[in-house]
Scaffold this motif. Structure first.
Motif, PDB file in Angstrom:
ATOM      1  N   ASP A 277      44.542  -4.747  67.151  1.00  0.00           N
ATOM      2  CA  ASP A 277      44.279  -3.437  66.523  1.00  0.00           C
ATOM      3  C   ASP A 277      45.513  -2.552  66.532  1.00  0.00           C
ATOM      4  O   ASP A 277      45.692  -1.725  65.647  1.00  0.00           O
ATOM      5  CB  ASP A 277      43.125  -2.650  67.162  1.00  0.00           C
ATOM      6  CG  ASP A 277      41.761  -3.256  66.919  1.00  0.00           C
ATOM      7  OD1 ASP A 277      41.634  -4.031  65.944  1.00  0.00           O
ATOM      8  OD2 ASP A 277      40.839  -2.981  67.710  1.00  0.00           O
ATOM      9  N   ASP A 278      46.350  -2.657  67.566  1.00  0.00           N
ATOM     10  CA  ASP A 278      47.542  -1.829  67.718  1.00  0.00           C
ATOM     11  C   ASP A 278      47.193  -0.337  67.718  1.00  0.00           C
ATOM     12  O   ASP A 278      47.747   0.456  66.954  1.00  0.00           O
ATOM     13  CB  ASP A 278      48.589  -2.129  66.639  1.00  0.00           C
ATOM     14  CG  ASP A 278      49.944  -1.511  66.981  1.00  0.00           C
ATOM     15  OD1 ASP A 278      50.236  -1.398  68.178  1.00  0.00           O
ATOM     16  OD2 ASP A 278      50.682  -1.130  66.050  1.00  0.00           O
ATOM     17  N   GLN A 294      46.623  -3.566  62.458  1.00  0.00           N
ATOM     18  CA  GLN A 294      45.838  -3.476  61.229  1.00  0.00           C
ATOM     19  C   GLN A 294      46.146  -2.141  60.544  1.00  0.00           C
ATOM     20  O   GLN A 294      46.302  -1.131  61.231  1.00  0.00           O
ATOM     21  CB  GLN A 294      44.343  -3.536  61.530  1.00  0.00           C
ATOM     22  CG  GLN A 294      43.877  -4.738  62.308  1.00  0.00           C
ATOM     23  CD  GLN A 294      42.358  -4.837  62.318  1.00  0.00           C
ATOM     24  OE1 GLN A 294      41.733  -5.104  61.294  1.00  0.00           O
ATOM     25  NE2 GLN A 294      41.743  -4.617  63.467  1.00  0.00           N
ATOM     26  N   PRO A 295      46.189  -2.121  59.214  1.00  0.00           N
ATOM     27  CA  PRO A 295      46.427  -0.853  58.512  1.00  0.00           C
ATOM     28  C   PRO A 295      45.151  -0.025  58.460  1.00  0.00           C
ATOM     29  O   PRO A 295      44.491   0.079  57.423  1.00  0.00           O
ATOM     30  CB  PRO A 295      46.865  -1.313  57.115  1.00  0.00           C
ATOM     31  CG  PRO A 295      46.152  -2.612  56.916  1.00  0.00           C
ATOM     32  CD  PRO A 295      46.103  -3.259  58.276  1.00  0.00           C
ATOM     33  N   GLN A 324      46.684  -8.194  55.298  1.00  0.00           N
ATOM     34  CA  GLN A 324      47.287  -9.107  56.255  1.00  0.00           C
ATOM     35  C   GLN A 324      47.682  -8.353  57.526  1.00  0.00           C
ATOM     36  O   GLN A 324      48.185  -7.240  57.456  1.00  0.00           O
ATOM     37  CB  GLN A 324      48.505  -9.794  55.650  1.00  0.00           C
ATOM     38  CG  GLN A 324      48.157 -10.785  54.547  1.00  0.00           C
ATOM     39  CD  GLN A 324      47.174 -11.853  55.031  1.00  0.00           C
ATOM     40  OE1 GLN A 324      47.430 -12.542  56.022  1.00  0.00           O
ATOM     41  NE2 GLN A 324      46.050 -11.974  54.335  1.00  0.00           N
ATOM     42  N   PRO A 325      47.459  -8.961  58.688  1.00  0.00           N
ATOM     43  CA  PRO A 325      47.813  -8.315  59.960  1.00  0.00           C
ATOM     44  C   PRO A 325      49.314  -8.401  60.219  1.00  0.00           C
ATOM     45  O   PRO A 325      50.044  -9.127  59.536  1.00  0.00           O
ATOM     46  CB  PRO A 325      47.025  -9.123  60.982  1.00  0.00           C
ATOM     47  CG  PRO A 325      46.951 -10.495  60.373  1.00  0.00           C
ATOM     48  CD  PRO A 325      46.833 -10.277  58.883  1.00  0.00           C
ATOM     49  N   GLU A 326      49.752  -7.680  61.242  1.00  0.00           N
ATOM     50  CA  GLU A 326      51.166  -7.644  61.593  1.00  0.00           C
ATOM     51  C   GLU A 326      51.323  -7.784  63.103  1.00  0.00           C
ATOM     52  O   GLU A 326      50.632  -7.122  63.878  1.00  0.00           O
ATOM     53  CB  GLU A 326      51.778  -6.310  61.134  1.00  0.00           C
ATOM     54  CG  GLU A 326      53.224  -6.122  61.538  1.00  0.00           C
ATOM     55  CD  GLU A 326      53.734  -4.730  61.211  1.00  0.00           C
ATOM     56  OE1 GLU A 326      54.940  -4.485  61.388  1.00  0.00           O
ATOM     57  OE2 GLU A 326      52.909  -3.882  60.800  1.00  0.00           O
ATOM     58  N   LEU A 327      52.234  -8.655  63.526  1.00  0.00           N
ATOM     59  CA  LEU A 327      52.527  -8.810  64.948  1.00  0.00           C
ATOM     60  C   LEU A 327      53.461  -7.691  65.395  1.00  0.00           C
ATOM     61  O   LEU A 327      54.544  -7.510  64.846  1.00  0.00           O
ATOM     62  CB  LEU A 327      53.188 -10.170  65.198  1.00  0.00           C
ATOM     63  CG  LEU A 327      53.683 -10.431  66.623  1.00  0.00           C
ATOM     64  CD1 LEU A 327      52.510 -10.490  67.597  1.00  0.00           C
ATOM     65  CD2 LEU A 327      54.492 -11.722  66.681  1.00  0.00           C
ATOM     66  N   VAL A 328      53.035  -6.941  66.408  1.00  0.00           N
ATOM     67  CA  VAL A 328      53.847  -5.859  66.966  1.00  0.00           C
ATOM     68  C   VAL A 328      54.195  -6.252  68.400  1.00  0.00           C
ATOM     69  O   VAL A 328      53.351  -6.194  69.302  1.00  0.00           O
ATOM     70  CB  VAL A 328      53.075  -4.515  66.943  1.00  0.00           C
ATOM     71  CG1 VAL A 328      53.969  -3.395  67.477  1.00  0.00           C
ATOM     72  CG2 VAL A 328      52.592  -4.200  65.532  1.00  0.00           C
ATOM     73  N   VAL A 329      55.436  -6.664  68.607  1.00  0.00           N
ATOM     74  CA  VAL A 329      55.841  -7.221  69.897  1.00  0.00           C
ATOM     75  C   VAL A 329      56.303  -6.110  70.841  1.00  0.00           C
ATOM     76  O   VAL A 329      57.124  -5.256  70.485  1.00  0.00           O
ATOM     77  CB  VAL A 329      56.986  -8.241  69.717  1.00  0.00           C
ATOM     78  CG1 VAL A 329      57.428  -8.804  71.065  1.00  0.00           C
ATOM     79  CG2 VAL A 329      56.525  -9.378  68.790  1.00  0.00           C
TER      80      VAL A 329
END
Length: 336
Positions: A277-278, A294-295, A324-329
């Motif tokens: 979810d970020d 997720q946006p 599309q999801p995004e990996l946030v490291v």
């Protein structure tokens, strides 16, 4: 066909006034008459149409929004996006939190049907499609939010959770982890099962042997994350996973709280941690948590826009919008 109060009166064999009293002043009606009226209401599927009575044929300026968990900042951001879009059209949003409870979900849908809202946005718990069909038969369209519809019957706006789950576990594997635990539940939530399915795809495709354990929770909350982490730490150290993939960031935050032993944080040196979810709290945690973003605002705005279009034209073909999801490291998955 919309059932009227007159239809109820005729079926029950009473006057319209008696039906009105049962609905508004039940203490003034005999038990026998009230029972007949309530039986007729149940048989005919009558719903009070307060909003329509006020509008006298006008168009409602309210939309209902039912979310899974109002304590999750992700849903707050989704609702905010919908509100921003709604304000551009002079629409107000009525908000209901089911707290992953199907009875509360039914209560809110009944309320929104009674009020004859312009449409309903819903992040559903379990199989809700038959109930949404009933809404649509009464002229109230619905759009699924944060869940792919898996059907052509209703529009949906979601993120590819399978891809997100795969992305999360692929990242853990790339950092050297091989004993991974998926933590989440309940398993009748589509979001949870999709993220787990993606995790399994990643482990199946891995070049090296990777273990994937499932640790089920009863809810997607911080408390459930703490409990799951505590259970893991109660095992012999040799049986600990070297990474955990939480089904959402609230569970990840609970896991992080539990993974403190003797004043020493086990993340990321001994156990890597990734969420989904970020939300803002993930970045602000004691150890910033890697997450699948997720946006959220865009999900809310897009869902509201589609709902208004379908309320204006009932013949529109339902569409499935998938972001599309995004990996946030962040530090919680630093290389072991």
């Amino acid at each position: 066909m919309v059932v009227s109060i007159r239809d109820v009166a005729e079926t029950a064999g009473v006057s319209v006034g008696t039906v009105s009293n049962v609905l508004n002043r039940p203490e003034t009606v005999s038990a026998e008459s009230a029972e007949r009226v309530l039986k007729a209401i149940d048989e005919l599927g009558y719903v009070r149409n307060d909003a329509a009575r006020k509008l006298r044929g006008g168009v409602s300026t309210t939309v209902g929004f039912v979310v899974l968990n109002g304590q999750n900042p992700f849903f707050n951001d989704v609702v905010r996006g919908a509100e921003d879009e709604a304000s551009r059209h002079g629409i107000a949003i009525l908000y209901g939190n089911t707290d992953e409870d199907s009875s509360r979900e039914r209560m809110y849908l009944d309320l929104f049907e009674e009020q004859q809202v312009r449409g309903v946005l819903i992040s559903p718990y379990g199989d809700i499609l038959p109930r949404l069909e009933r809404l649509r038969s009464r002229g109230i369209p619905a759009v699924l939010v944060d869940r792919f519809g898996g059907t052509s019957r209703f529009s949906s706006v979601s993120v590819d959770s399978v891809a997100g789950g795969r992305m999360a576990v692929e990242h853990l594997i790339e950092t050297g982890r091989r004993r991974i635990a998926f933590v989440g539940g309940p398993m009748d939530m589509r979001q949870v099962t999709d993220r787990l399915a993606g995790a399994r795809v990643a482990t199946d495709n891995a070049l090296d042997a990777v273990e994937l354990e499932v640790i089920a929770t009863t809810a997607m909350t911080v408390a459930e994350g703490v409990a799951a982490g505590t259970r893991v730490l109660a095992r012999p150290r040799r049986d600990w996973p070297d990474a955990m993939f939480a089904a959402n960031d609230l569970i990840a935050l609970g896991l992080l709280q539990s993974l403190v032993v003797g004043g020493r944080m086990l993340v990321p040196d001994e156990i890597a941690l990734i969420g989904f979810d970020d939300i803002s709290f993930a970045a602000a945690a004691a150890v910033p948590i890697t997450s699948i973003g997720q946006p959220s605002g865009m999900i809310g705005r897009t869902a509201l826009r589609i709902l208004l279009e379908e309320s204006d034209d009932a013949e529109l073909i339902p569409r499935q919008t998938v972001f599309q999801p995004e990996l946030v490291v962040r530090r919680s998955t630093a290389t072991a």
